[in-house]
Scaffold this motif. Structure first.
Motif, PDB file in Angstrom:
ATOM      1  N   SER A  56      23.414 -15.666  76.098  1.00 21.63           N
ATOM      2  CA  SER A  56      22.754 -14.941  77.178  1.00 21.63           C
ATOM      3  C   SER A  56      23.758 -14.064  77.920  1.00 21.63           C
ATOM      4  O   SER A  56      23.452 -12.911  78.280  1.00 21.63           O
ATOM      5  CB  SER A  56      22.093 -15.921  78.143  1.00 21.63           C
ATOM      6  OG  SER A  56      21.419 -15.244  79.174  1.00 21.63           O
ATOM      7  N   LEU A  57      24.960 -14.587  78.147  1.00 21.55           N
ATOM      8  CA  LEU A  57      26.008 -13.800  78.799  1.00 21.55           C
ATOM      9  C   LEU A  57      26.366 -12.585  77.948  1.00 21.55           C
ATOM     10  O   LEU A  57      26.537 -11.471  78.472  1.00 21.55           O
ATOM     11  CB  LEU A  57      27.238 -14.666  79.033  1.00 21.55           C
ATOM     12  CG  LEU A  57      28.470 -13.969  79.627  1.00 21.55           C
ATOM     13  CD1 LEU A  57      28.164 -13.398  81.003  1.00 21.55           C
ATOM     14  CD2 LEU A  57      29.652 -14.941  79.686  1.00 21.55           C
ATOM     15  N   LEU A  58      26.457 -12.770  76.646  1.00 23.47           N
ATOM     16  CA  LEU A  58      26.759 -11.656  75.742  1.00 23.47           C
ATOM     17  C   LEU A  58      25.708 -10.565  75.851  1.00 23.47           C
ATOM     18  O   LEU A  58      26.044  -9.372  75.908  1.00 23.47           O
ATOM     19  CB  LEU A  58      26.845 -12.165  74.300  1.00 23.47           C
ATOM     20  CG  LEU A  58      27.008 -11.097  73.217  1.00 23.47           C
ATOM     21  CD1 LEU A  58      28.318 -10.328  73.405  1.00 23.47           C
ATOM     22  CD2 LEU A  58      26.959 -11.729  71.825  1.00 23.47           C
ATOM     23  N   SER A  59      24.434 -10.940  75.906  1.00 20.60           N
ATOM     24  CA  SER A  59      23.373  -9.940  76.008  1.00 20.60           C
ATOM     25  C   SER A  59      23.508  -9.124  77.292  1.00 20.60           C
ATOM     26  O   SER A  59      23.173  -7.931  77.317  1.00 20.60           O
ATOM     27  CB  SER A  59      21.998 -10.618  75.945  1.00 20.60           C
ATOM     28  OG  SER A  59      21.713 -11.333  77.135  1.00 20.60           O
ATOM     29  N   TYR A  60      24.009  -9.747  78.352  1.00 20.00           N
ATOM     30  CA  TYR A  60      24.193  -9.038  79.623  1.00 20.00           C
ATOM     31  C   TYR A  60      25.384  -8.084  79.566  1.00 20.00           C
ATOM     32  O   TYR A  60      25.362  -7.007  80.185  1.00 20.00           O
ATOM     33  CB  TYR A  60      24.390 -10.049  80.753  1.00 20.00           C
ATOM     34  CG  TYR A  60      24.625  -9.413  82.104  1.00 20.00           C
ATOM     35  CD1 TYR A  60      23.571  -8.856  82.826  1.00 20.00           C
ATOM     36  CD2 TYR A  60      25.908  -9.353  82.657  1.00 20.00           C
ATOM     37  CE1 TYR A  60      23.782  -8.265  84.067  1.00 20.00           C
ATOM     38  CE2 TYR A  60      26.129  -8.761  83.889  1.00 20.00           C
ATOM     39  CZ  TYR A  60      25.057  -8.225  84.589  1.00 20.00           C
ATOM     40  OH  TYR A  60      25.268  -7.625  85.809  1.00 20.00           O
ATOM     41  N   LEU A  61      26.415  -8.452  78.827  1.00 24.42           N
ATOM     42  CA  LEU A  61      27.645  -7.669  78.800  1.00 24.42           C
ATOM     43  C   LEU A  61      27.578  -6.470  77.870  1.00 24.42           C
ATOM     44  O   LEU A  61      28.404  -5.547  77.996  1.00 24.42           O
ATOM     45  CB  LEU A  61      28.820  -8.564  78.380  1.00 24.42           C
ATOM     46  CG  LEU A  61      29.168  -9.729  79.315  1.00 24.42           C
ATOM     47  CD1 LEU A  61      30.263 -10.583  78.695  1.00 24.42           C
ATOM     48  CD2 LEU A  61      29.603  -9.211  80.676  1.00 24.42           C
ATOM     49  N   LEU A  62      26.632  -6.450  76.939  1.00 27.42           N
ATOM     50  CA  LEU A  62      26.576  -5.366  75.953  1.00 27.42           C
ATOM     51  C   LEU A  62      26.426  -4.012  76.651  1.00 27.42           C
ATOM     52  O   LEU A  62      25.529  -3.813  77.466  1.00 27.42           O
ATOM     53  CB  LEU A  62      25.416  -5.590  74.988  1.00 27.42           C
ATOM     54  CG  LEU A  62      25.566  -6.748  74.007  1.00 27.42           C
ATOM     55  CD1 LEU A  62      24.293  -6.942  73.200  1.00 27.42           C
ATOM     56  CD2 LEU A  62      26.751  -6.522  73.080  1.00 27.42           C
ATOM     57  N   GLY A  63      27.322  -3.097  76.308  1.00 29.49           N
ATOM     58  CA  GLY A  63      27.283  -1.769  76.892  1.00 29.49           C
ATOM     59  C   GLY A  63      28.035  -1.641  78.194  1.00 29.49           C
ATOM     60  O   GLY A  63      28.164  -0.531  78.723  1.00 29.49           O
ATOM     61  N   LYS A  64      28.535  -2.760  78.733  1.00 26.36           N
ATOM     62  CA  LYS A  64      29.240  -2.733  80.018  1.00 26.36           C
ATOM     63  C   LYS A  64      30.745  -2.952  79.871  1.00 26.36           C
ATOM     64  O   LYS A  64      31.503  -2.681  80.803  1.00 26.36           O
ATOM     65  CB  LYS A  64      28.673  -3.806  80.963  1.00 26.36           C
ATOM     66  CG  LYS A  64      27.201  -3.633  81.306  1.00 26.36           C
ATOM     67  CD  LYS A  64      26.733  -4.732  82.259  1.00 26.36           C
ATOM     68  CE  LYS A  64      25.288  -4.547  82.674  1.00 26.36           C
ATOM     69  NZ  LYS A  64      24.350  -4.855  81.582  1.00 26.36           N
ATOM     70  N   MET A  65      31.189  -3.453  78.714  1.00 27.00           N
ATOM     71  CA  MET A  65      32.608  -3.661  78.450  1.00 27.00           C
ATOM     72  C   MET A  65      33.153  -2.501  77.617  1.00 27.00           C
ATOM     73  O   MET A  65      32.401  -1.732  77.022  1.00 27.00           O
ATOM     74  CB  MET A  65      32.824  -4.975  77.692  1.00 27.00           C
ATOM     75  CG  MET A  65      32.438  -6.225  78.453  1.00 27.00           C
ATOM     76  SD  MET A  65      33.521  -6.593  79.852  1.00 27.00           S
ATOM     77  CE  MET A  65      35.089  -6.917  79.036  1.00 27.00           C
ATOM     78  N   SER A  66      34.468  -2.386  77.585  1.00 24.82           N
ATOM     79  CA  SER A  66      35.101  -1.373  76.747  1.00 24.82           C
ATOM     80  C   SER A  66      34.936  -1.733  75.272  1.00 24.82           C
ATOM     81  O   SER A  66      34.675  -2.892  74.918  1.00 24.82           O
ATOM     82  CB  SER A  66      36.591  -1.263  77.080  1.00 24.82           C
ATOM     83  OG  SER A  66      36.791  -0.884  78.427  1.00 24.82           O
ATOM     84  N   THR A  67      35.088  -0.724  74.416  1.00 25.64           N
ATOM     85  CA  THR A  67      35.119  -0.968  72.978  1.00 25.64           C
ATOM     86  C   THR A  67      36.541  -0.691  72.478  1.00 25.64           C
ATOM     87  O   THR A  67      37.423  -0.324  73.248  1.00 25.64           O
ATOM     88  CB  THR A  67      34.116  -0.063  72.238  1.00 25.64           C
ATOM     89  OG1 THR A  67      34.552   1.300  72.337  1.00 25.64           O
ATOM     90  CG2 THR A  67      32.721  -0.204  72.846  1.00 25.64           C
ATOM     91  N   LYS A  68      36.740  -0.841  71.181  1.00 24.62           N
ATOM     92  CA  LYS A  68      38.083  -0.649  70.621  1.00 24.62           C
ATOM     93  C   LYS A  68      38.577   0.774  70.797  1.00 24.62           C
ATOM     94  O   LYS A  68      39.787   1.012  70.802  1.00 24.62           O
ATOM     95  CB  LYS A  68      38.071  -1.014  69.138  1.00 24.62           C
ATOM     96  CG  LYS A  68      37.836  -2.493  68.875  1.00 24.62           C
ATOM     97  CD  LYS A  68      37.770  -2.788  67.391  1.00 24.62           C
ATOM     98  CE  LYS A  68      37.493  -4.261  67.135  1.00 24.62           C
ATOM     99  NZ  LYS A  68      37.357  -4.567  65.686  1.00 24.62           N
ATOM    100  N   THR A  70      29.511  -3.372  67.288  1.00 22.38           N
ATOM    101  CA  THR A  70      30.571  -3.711  66.332  1.00 22.38           C
ATOM    102  C   THR A  70      31.980  -3.635  66.901  1.00 22.38           C
ATOM    103  O   THR A  70      32.916  -4.176  66.301  1.00 22.38           O
ATOM    104  CB  THR A  70      30.495  -2.784  65.103  1.00 22.38           C
ATOM    105  OG1 THR A  70      30.650  -1.416  65.532  1.00 22.38           O
ATOM    106  CG2 THR A  70      29.151  -2.936  64.396  1.00 22.38           C
ATOM    107  N   GLU A  71      32.163  -2.985  68.060  1.00 18.60           N
ATOM    108  CA  GLU A  71      33.524  -2.757  68.535  1.00 18.60           C
ATOM    109  C   GLU A  71      33.774  -3.203  69.968  1.00 18.60           C
ATOM    110  O   GLU A  71      34.853  -2.957  70.511  1.00 18.60           O
ATOM    111  CB  GLU A  71      33.867  -1.258  68.411  1.00 18.60           C
ATOM    112  CG  GLU A  71      33.810  -0.737  66.990  1.00 18.60           C
ATOM    113  CD  GLU A  71      34.260   0.715  66.896  1.00 18.60           C
ATOM    114  OE1 GLU A  71      35.156   1.107  67.674  1.00 18.60           O
ATOM    115  OE2 GLU A  71      33.707   1.466  66.068  1.00 18.60           O
ATOM    116  N   THR A  72      32.808  -3.855  70.609  1.00 18.29           N
ATOM    117  CA  THR A  72      33.023  -4.321  71.976  1.00 18.29           C
ATOM    118  C   THR A  72      34.141  -5.363  72.009  1.00 18.29           C
ATOM    119  O   THR A  72      34.205  -6.254  71.157  1.00 18.29           O
ATOM    120  CB  THR A  72      31.734  -4.928  72.549  1.00 18.29           C
ATOM    121  OG1 THR A  72      30.741  -3.905  72.633  1.00 18.29           O
ATOM    122  CG2 THR A  72      31.966  -5.488  73.938  1.00 18.29           C
ATOM    123  N   VAL A  73      35.020  -5.235  72.992  1.00 13.66           N
ATOM    124  CA  VAL A  73      36.122  -6.191  73.160  1.00 13.66           C
ATOM    125  C   VAL A  73      36.015  -6.831  74.540  1.00 13.66           C
ATOM    126  O   VAL A  73      35.459  -6.254  75.474  1.00 13.66           O
ATOM    127  CB  VAL A  73      37.493  -5.504  72.983  1.00 13.66           C
ATOM    128  CG1 VAL A  73      37.691  -5.052  71.557  1.00 13.66           C
ATOM    129  CG2 VAL A  73      37.630  -4.310  73.935  1.00 13.66           C
TER     130      VAL A  73
END
Length: 265
Positions: free
Chosen positions: A98-110, A171-174
């Protein structure tokens, strides 16, 4: 004299507004004439369609992925939903999912900092949102279906950019920008602190149902009071658990975002 003329004009405008308001109130309070009411189109019960309109989808295989398409008027806007089945998720991983679903698009990628990514999403799409859906198959109350979904929409001309951005996020979220990760966890905690009391009856009902319903129990772990306690503990102990959180999220990314588990609509 000019000043007096302006004052007089102001009084006249005020009187005009008062008169218009009085006329409008009198019109609103007056009864409609029968001949005017007869002009309104009316529906009989027989004119209302009994059956719900069901959208028609076509399914096709694209490599290892199943793609569903439907034709509908969208005023030039294309909608995309990447839906991933999550069959290999253990119960202790549900809050992290559930936390991952919230973070998608909000964190940096590679390759893109989160501020640049946010600008690209806002300029080219109508938003990008992750969500976790939990349901029970018909007739199988002892089983759960979990689907992690990433949705977006954009003008048809912007769809190639939108698809590229969604692929990059999946595919590239870190998760090694700990300052950003901590801020987002604190933000999520604040959102839950606001939303749970605002619908306390719903939260209480979900917590009660979790005692005997598998679906309700999973929803409690991923969006209810138990999930709030999970997020609150991550926020409180972040400095001691940040590597664990990063590793869990990265592991889930590898497990979930698999083409063999993907439906596209």
């Amino acid at each position: 004299e000019e000043k007096e003329a302006l004052v007089q004009k102001g009084y006249e405008e005020v009187e005009q507004v008062i008169a218009q308001a009085a006329h409008l109130k009198a019109y609103q309070d007056s009864e409609d004439q029968l001949e005017d009411l007869a002009k309104l189109p009316l529906l009989d019960l027989a004119d209302i369609q009994v059956e719900a309109e069901v959208p028609h989808y076509t399914a096709a295989l694209s490599g290892e992925m199943t793609v569903f398409k439907t034709h509908a008027f969208t005023n030039g806007i294309g909608y995309v939903n990447y839906s991933f089945n999550c069959p290999a998720i253990h119960s202790e991983e549900l809050p992290y999912l559930s936390l991952l679903s919230y973070l998608l698009g909000k964190m940096s990628t590679k390759r893109t900092h989160y501020t640049t990514l946010a600008k690209a999403i806002n300029l080219n799409t109508g938003g990008l949102r992750g969500s976790l859906n939990i349901f029970t198959p018909v007739g199988k109350r002892d089983q759960l279906n979990l689907r992690l979904e990433l949705k977006s929409k954009a003008f048809i001309s912007k769809q190639p950019v939108m698809i590229t951005l969604m692929k990059e996020v999946m595919t590239e979220t870190v998760f090694d920008d700990y300052s950003r990760l901590k801020d987002l966890i604190a933000e999520l905690k604040t959102r839950l602190q606001t939303s749970i009391p605002a619908s306390g009856h719903t939260s209480a009902l979900l917590r009660a149902k979790a005692q005997f319903s598998l679906t309700a129990r999973a929803n409690e772990w991923t969006s209810g009071i138990d999930f709030y306690h999970f997020v609150e503990s991550l926020d409180r102990d972040f400095d001691f658990r940040k590597e664990e959180v990063r590793d869990r999220l990265e592991s889930l990314m590898e497990t979930v975002f698999n083409k063999r588990q993907l439906l596209i609509a």
